[in-house]
Design a protein around this motif. Structure first.
Motif, short mmCIF file in Angstrom:
data_model
loop_
_atom_site.label_atom_id
_atom_site.label_comp_id
_atom_site.label_asym_id
_atom_site.label_seq_id
_atom_site.Cartn_x
_atom_site.Cartn_y
_atom_site.Cartn_z
N GLY A 211 6.51 1.73 18.48
CA GLY A 211 6.15 1.11 19.72
C GLY A 211 6.51 1.97 20.95
O GLY A 211 6.84 3.24 20.70
N THR A 212 6.58 1.73 22.04
CA THR A 212 6.73 2.46 23.18
C THR A 212 8.21 2.95 23.43
O THR A 212 8.46 3.92 23.87
CB THR A 212 6.21 1.81 24.44
OG1 THR A 212 7.08 0.38 24.47
CG2 THR A 212 4.91 1.60 24.68
N SER A 213 8.93 2.26 22.69
CA SER A 213 10.58 2.54 22.72
C SER A 213 10.73 3.89 21.86
O SER A 213 11.42 4.96 22.19
CB SER A 213 11.57 1.59 22.19
OG SER A 213 11.79 0.50 23.15
N ALA A 214 9.79 3.89 20.79
CA ALA A 214 9.96 5.16 19.85
C ALA A 214 9.25 6.20 20.67
O ALA A 214 9.71 7.37 20.60
CB ALA A 214 9.16 4.80 18.40
N PHE A 215 8.13 6.16 21.53
CA PHE A 215 7.41 7.03 22.19
C PHE A 215 8.30 7.72 23.26
O PHE A 215 8.36 8.81 23.25
CB PHE A 215 6.15 6.27 22.96
CG PHE A 215 4.99 5.78 22.08
CD1 PHE A 215 4.91 6.34 20.66
CD2 PHE A 215 4.05 5.30 22.66
CE1 PHE A 215 4.01 5.82 19.72
CE2 PHE A 215 3.09 4.54 21.69
CZ PHE A 215 3.15 4.95 20.30
N THR A 216 9.01 6.63 23.74
CA THR A 216 9.96 7.22 24.89
C THR A 216 11.19 8.17 24.30
O THR A 216 11.30 9.14 24.72
CB THR A 216 10.84 5.95 25.57
OG1 THR A 216 9.68 5.40 26.17
CG2 THR A 216 11.75 6.52 26.63
N ALA A 217 11.90 7.67 23.01
CA ALA A 217 12.84 8.70 22.56
C ALA A 217 12.07 9.97 21.84
O ALA A 217 12.84 11.01 22.06
CB ALA A 217 13.26 7.91 21.14
N LEU A 218 10.93 9.92 21.46
CA LEU A 218 10.28 11.15 20.96
C LEU A 218 10.14 11.96 22.06
O LEU A 218 10.28 13.39 22.07
CB LEU A 218 8.92 10.79 20.30
CG LEU A 218 9.05 10.04 18.82
CD1 LEU A 218 7.66 9.62 18.31
CD2 LEU A 218 9.93 11.22 17.86
N ALA A 219 9.45 11.37 23.25
CA ALA A 219 9.09 12.29 24.32
C ALA A 219 10.54 13.20 24.96
O ALA A 219 10.46 14.07 25.39
CB ALA A 219 8.42 11.56 25.47
N GLY A 220 11.33 12.18 25.14
CA GLY A 220 12.81 12.61 25.68
C GLY A 220 13.54 13.65 24.67
O GLY A 220 13.99 14.66 25.34
#
Length: 439
Positions: A211-220
């Motif tokens: 989900g978007t939390s995983a997207f956020t972690a990957l982008a960070g």
């Protein structure tokens, strides 16, 4: 000799949790002439929100405050933030939630962890005169003491932030997960915090979730890899399914621009080689390598290369333990109220297609009990703050005897939802309840 028992209608209404929806509920009760008692486990208002203070919401200030709350705040000199801007979780807590809790005064008790709720003198199985009895609430105080209080009704707005889902694909913790807790996190890391940044810089990190939390972690982590102090930072993205056109969300076609941009950032992390996607992997165990790093083992026997850290972002679930003596009617899949579950099923709905609802969808066989906010959504990630405010407006009206207002929907959401902000570069985004999903 015991003091005379107060009539049930003279007792306060319990609100569990001093987060956005819990405090809105209390404000609605005050407006209706009902006395709320808010029990908050943390030391301040919005304790869970403060744990993701670095996160910027998709929704604007104009979509994050409750009308009754604003009326309560007005005499205090509170200044409404610019309705067109996007706050962080820290902004939300400091500029709105804490002032609102302060305006409620001693109706809010901090350091009070609810441990059990029942009908006074009636356990779960007893029918006799059940609905005539007040609710008995037991809670622990910050100094370790125990107290109990009687209330006329229960509104549980405690959310789901404290109970993240585990790494195990079965829904249970993976074997060895607890033993490896020193290297496992269940929140999107704040990589602007020097201590947190040092934990991940130059290391190999597994990110579980889609989900978007995983997207956020990957982008960070990708941004960290490109920075001067992040050389060698690598992410391994663990997916239970395969990669497809929908894995990264709607991209530029997403009706929520910030969400679409976040998916594109995650895709860029993979395309640029900062993250490696491992598909069709269902985690069964977490083992220690000889050098102390962690090895994820799949249900099919696959063992991945060792990683230094693991970030588990597989969703959240409600804590129902302190409600075990109450008669709740919950959907077997989502753990949400049965009447609400079809409206919020994530297989069918996004945050833009979950329509406003109220006390009827939130009711249970135990009259006078309502789960609201993120708690009412169980395991579904589609919650919006405005939807929660409408929930408690309806519940307050019902408890005050105004059933016409309680059954009337007084909120209109646009088809794409209200979480349509563009966000700001460099800041992660989560749901308004703190989980990974729409907003």
């Amino acid at each position: 000799m015991h003091a005379p028992t107060a009539p049930v209608t003279a007792l306060p209404v319990l609100v569990v949790g001093a987060g956005p929806v819990g405090l809105a509920a209390a404000a609605q009760f005050v407006e209706r002439g009902l006395e709320p008692l808010v029990l908050e486990q943390g030391p301040a208002a919005g304790a869970a929100v403060r744990e993701w203070a670095h996160v910027r919401l998709f929704s604007t200030w104009g979509e994050l405050t409750d009308e009754a709350a604003e009326k309560l705040l007005a005499p205090t000199g509170w200044t409404r933030p610019d309705p067109g801007t996007y706050p962080t979780g820290g902004d939300w807590a400091e500029q709105y939630l804490q002032p609102l809790a302060d305006a409620l005064g001693d109706r809010v008790r901090y350091g009070a962890r609810v441990t059990g709720i029942s009908r006074a003198g009636r356990d779960r199985i007893v029918d006799a005169d059940r609905e005539q009895q007040p609710f008995l609430v037991q809670f622990r105080t910050a100094d370790g003491g125990e107290e109990q209080v009687r209330v006329r009704a229960v509104v549980d707005a405690s959310g789901t932030w404290a109970t993240p889902s585990p790494a195990g694909a079965s829904g249970l913790p993976a074997l060895g997960e607890h033993a490896a807790a020193d290297r496992i996190a269940y929140r999107v890391p704040d990589l602007d915090d020097p201590a947190v940044r040092a934990r991940y810089a130059g290391r190999r990190t597994a990110v579980l979730g889609s989900g978007t939390s995983a997207f956020t972690a990957l982008a960070g982590l990708a941004d960290l890899a490109k920075s001067d102090d992040g050389a060698g930072t690598r992410a391994v993205w663990i997916l239970r399914r395969g990669l497809s056109g929908s894995t990264y969300g709607g991209g530029e076609a997403d009706q929520l621009p910030a969400r679409g941009a976040l998916g594109l950032a995650a895709k860029a992390a993979v395309d640029e080689g900062h993250a490696e996607a491992v598909t069709g992997f269902r985690t069964e165990a977490v083992e220690r390598a000889a050098d102390g790093r962690l090895v994820l083992v799949g249900e099919d026997g696959r063992q991945l290369e060792p990683v230094d850290e693991v970030i588990v972002l597989t969703g959240f679930r409600p804590d129902l333990s302190f409600l075990s003596e109450l008669r709740l009617d919950l959907d077997v899949r989502l753990q949400a109220p049965v009447a609400l579950a079809p409206l919020i099923d994530p297989n069918q709905h996004s945050c833009g297609t979950v329509y406003p609802h109220g006390r009827r969808e939130l009711s249970h066989p135990e009259q006078g009990v309502h789960l609201v906010g993120m708690k009412s959504y169980g395991r579904a990630p589609t919650f919006l703050a405005l939807t929660g405010y409408e929930q408690v407006r309806s519940v307050a009206a019902a408890l005050a005897g105004d059933l016409d207002s309680a059954d009337r929907v007084e909120l209109t959401l646009p088809e794409t939802g209200v979480c349509s902000g563009g966000g700001l570069p460099g800041l992660p985004v989560l749901t308004e309840g703190g989980g990974g999903g729409c907003c």
